[in-house]
Design a protein around this motif. Structure first.
Motif, short mmCIF file in Angstrom:
data_model
loop_
_atom_site.label_atom_id
_atom_site.label_comp_id
_atom_site.label_asym_id
_atom_site.label_seq_id
_atom_site.Cartn_x
_atom_site.Cartn_y
_atom_site.Cartn_z
N ARG A 1 0.75 -1.05 0.12
CA ARG A 1 -0.49 -0.25 0.10
C ARG A 1 0.62 1.33 -0.11
O ARG A 1 0.05 1.90 -0.17
CB ARG A 1 -1.00 0.02 1.23
CG ARG A 1 -2.31 -0.68 1.69
CD ARG A 1 -2.40 -1.01 2.62
NE ARG A 1 -3.34 -0.17 2.67
CZ ARG A 1 -3.76 0.37 3.99
NH1 ARG A 1 -3.51 0.10 4.95
NH2 ARG A 1 -4.92 1.73 4.32
N LEU A 2 2.13 1.19 0.13
CA LEU A 2 2.92 2.07 0.30
C LEU A 2 4.06 3.27 -0.82
O LEU A 2 3.90 1.95 -1.77
CB LEU A 2 4.51 1.72 0.97
CG LEU A 2 5.35 3.15 0.87
CD1 LEU A 2 4.62 3.94 2.55
CD2 LEU A 2 6.44 2.76 1.71
N ALA A 3 3.08 4.10 -1.08
CA ALA A 3 3.91 4.98 -1.67
C ALA A 3 4.75 6.32 -1.38
O ALA A 3 4.81 6.24 0.24
CB ALA A 3 2.84 5.98 -2.57
N LEU A 4 5.88 6.73 -2.29
CA LEU A 4 6.27 7.48 -2.51
C LEU A 4 6.93 8.28 -3.29
O LEU A 4 5.98 8.47 -3.93
CB LEU A 4 8.12 7.15 -1.70
CG LEU A 4 8.63 5.63 -0.46
CD1 LEU A 4 9.82 5.26 -0.77
CD2 LEU A 4 8.05 6.32 0.69
N PRO A 5 7.10 9.75 -2.83
CA PRO A 5 7.33 10.84 -4.15
C PRO A 5 8.18 10.48 -4.83
O PRO A 5 9.21 9.91 -4.46
CB PRO A 5 7.66 12.17 -3.04
CG PRO A 5 8.19 11.47 -1.66
CD PRO A 5 7.43 10.40 -0.94
N SER A 6 8.54 11.03 -5.99
CA SER A 6 9.92 11.77 -6.67
C SER A 6 10.62 12.31 -7.15
O SER A 6 11.52 12.45 -7.94
CB SER A 6 8.87 11.63 -8.53
OG SER A 6 7.83 12.52 -8.87
N TRP A 7 10.10 13.15 -5.25
CA TRP A 7 11.50 14.19 -5.41
C TRP A 7 11.91 13.94 -3.55
O TRP A 7 10.65 14.15 -2.18
CB TRP A 7 11.02 14.94 -5.05
CG TRP A 7 11.97 16.16 -4.82
CD1 TRP A 7 12.38 17.16 -3.33
CD2 TRP A 7 12.87 17.17 -5.37
NE1 TRP A 7 13.40 17.88 -3.61
CE2 TRP A 7 13.74 17.82 -4.47
CE3 TRP A 7 13.00 17.21 -7.06
CZ2 TRP A 7 14.44 18.29 -4.88
CZ3 TRP A 7 13.68 17.54 -7.64
CH2 TRP A 7 14.04 18.73 -6.86
#
Length: 378
Positions: free
Chosen positions: A7-13
């Motif tokens: 379920r985890l997401a991280l930003p592209s920065w």
């Protein structure tokens, strides 16, 4: 907790650089970081964290000019070979920050161009800020005397909601005409801009919600220089119906806030059970913020908002709204954040919206713990 990673997401920065450089860094470092910090055993049970596990990346298209430039969007073919899925955060400076129908059509075209550019990555879902002037008279970037500022000042809450709803209808119509699903549009709560007046439009059009913890903390007035402490005397008159979209039904025990007048304690049993649900100080100082058909109460608003929540944005904020590690939260803000995250549906994406790798590593175990299901009593 065994589905936390999925379920985890991280930003592209997460560090200065292009989208490609950031994704390459995450691909190289995330899985080893999980293991090095003992998170695999603590939060993923005995499941092996391998590079074949898909992590989600939020493509940050905050600025139109940067996102649409040849170099700025950073969408290069090699991204498709990395073990990630993707969603987009659409620009915050869209033309529909002007209260005009044409601006909504222009906004849709900009967003669809970005979605088309990211299509090769399988990008379907997109986080979208509502028009900035939907806030309580706030029009960021507009000087007094400009059309948007004048509109926000003279139209009142109902007028703003009707125009924002119409703009959303125009936006969604363009989105659907392009063959996209309105359910993939996740409208985000922004500080002091209530989503409740758009409920009818959101439900009829079939959009989802992205609930932002940092924006909720800003709306509540807990955070800033002393991140865990609410302002003295409870929420002030600037707190609006947005508060309701962010407050779980029982996120405080009244006893935990015994040092504060219970009627003013945000989220206390007395506050949640009162007709205004905003505490005596807020309702007395500003009758506009009292309960009404637009804001029937915290519990109903929260029930609706969390039910439609498809994504969580997790971060703390300072007094200027800059994103901070979850580890800075204390006191009321910490209790609120834990309960807020616990209320997020089990199938919602969990986006750590932090733009610093050290803060992501620091916040990761906290978020995993906060969204874990509560243990049944023995």
């Amino acid at each position: 907790m065994n589905n936390f990673l999925s379920r985890l997401a991280l930003p592209s920065w997460v560090l200065p650089g292009t989208i490609e450089e950031n994704c390459a860094f995450i691909n190289k470092n995330f899985y080893s970081t999980v293991k090095a910090n003992g998170l695999e055993e603590r939060f993923f049970l005995k499941k092996t964290v391998a590079k074949t596990t898909f992590l989600e990346i939020g493509l940050l298209f905050f600025s139109i000019s940067d996102a649409l430039s040849n170099n700025g969007n950073g969408l290069v073919p090699i991204l498709a070979d990395m073990p990630f899925t993707f969603h987009a955060h659409l620009p915050t400076d869209l033309p529909w920050n002007r209260p005009e129908d044409a601006a909504a059509r222009q906004s849709a075209e900009v967003c669809l161009a970005l979605m088309d550019a990211a299509q090769y990555l399988g990008t379907r879902r997109a986080v979208l800020h509502p028009p900035a002037w939907l806030a309580e008279g706030l029009t960021p970037g507009a000087a007094p005397g400009r059309p948007a500022e004048d509109f926000a000042a003279r139209s009142g809450r109902e007028g703003r909601a009707r125009q924002a709803g119409r703009q959303l209808e125009i936006f969604v119509a363009r989105w659907e005409k392009a063959g996209r699903d309105p359910a993939d549009i996740l409208l985000e709560n922004i500080p002091k801009a209530p989503l409740w007046p758009l409920r009818e439009y959101i439900e009829r059009l079939g959009c989802g919600l992205c609930l932002d913890l940092g924006h909720a903390l800003q709306s509540l007035g807990i955070g800033g220089d002393a991140p865990g402490q609410a302002s003295a005397g409870g929420p002030g008159p600037a707190i609006t119906g947005e508060l309701a979209a962010c407050v779980p039904r029982h996120f405080f025990d009244a006893g935990q806030l015994a040092s504060r007048p219970e009627g003013n304690a945000p989220g206390s049993q007395a506050c949640l059970g009162s007709p205004t649900c905003l505490g005596s100080q807020a309702s007395a100082a500003s009758p506009e913020h009292a309960a009404s058909p637009e804001y029937p109460g915290l519990a109903e608003y929260a029930e609706w908002a969390f039910k439609r929540c498809g994504m969580l944005h997790a971060c703390a904020v300072d007094k200027d709204g800059r994103h901070q590690s979850l580890a800075v939260l204390q006191g009321d803000a910490l209790r609120f954040a834990r309960a807020f995250c616990r209320r997020v549906p089990p199938n919602a994406t969990l986006m750590l919206e932090l733009f610093n790798w050290a803060e992501i590593v620091e916040s990761l175990p906290l978020l995993a713990e906060w969204v874990a299901p509560e243990e049944a009593p023995a």
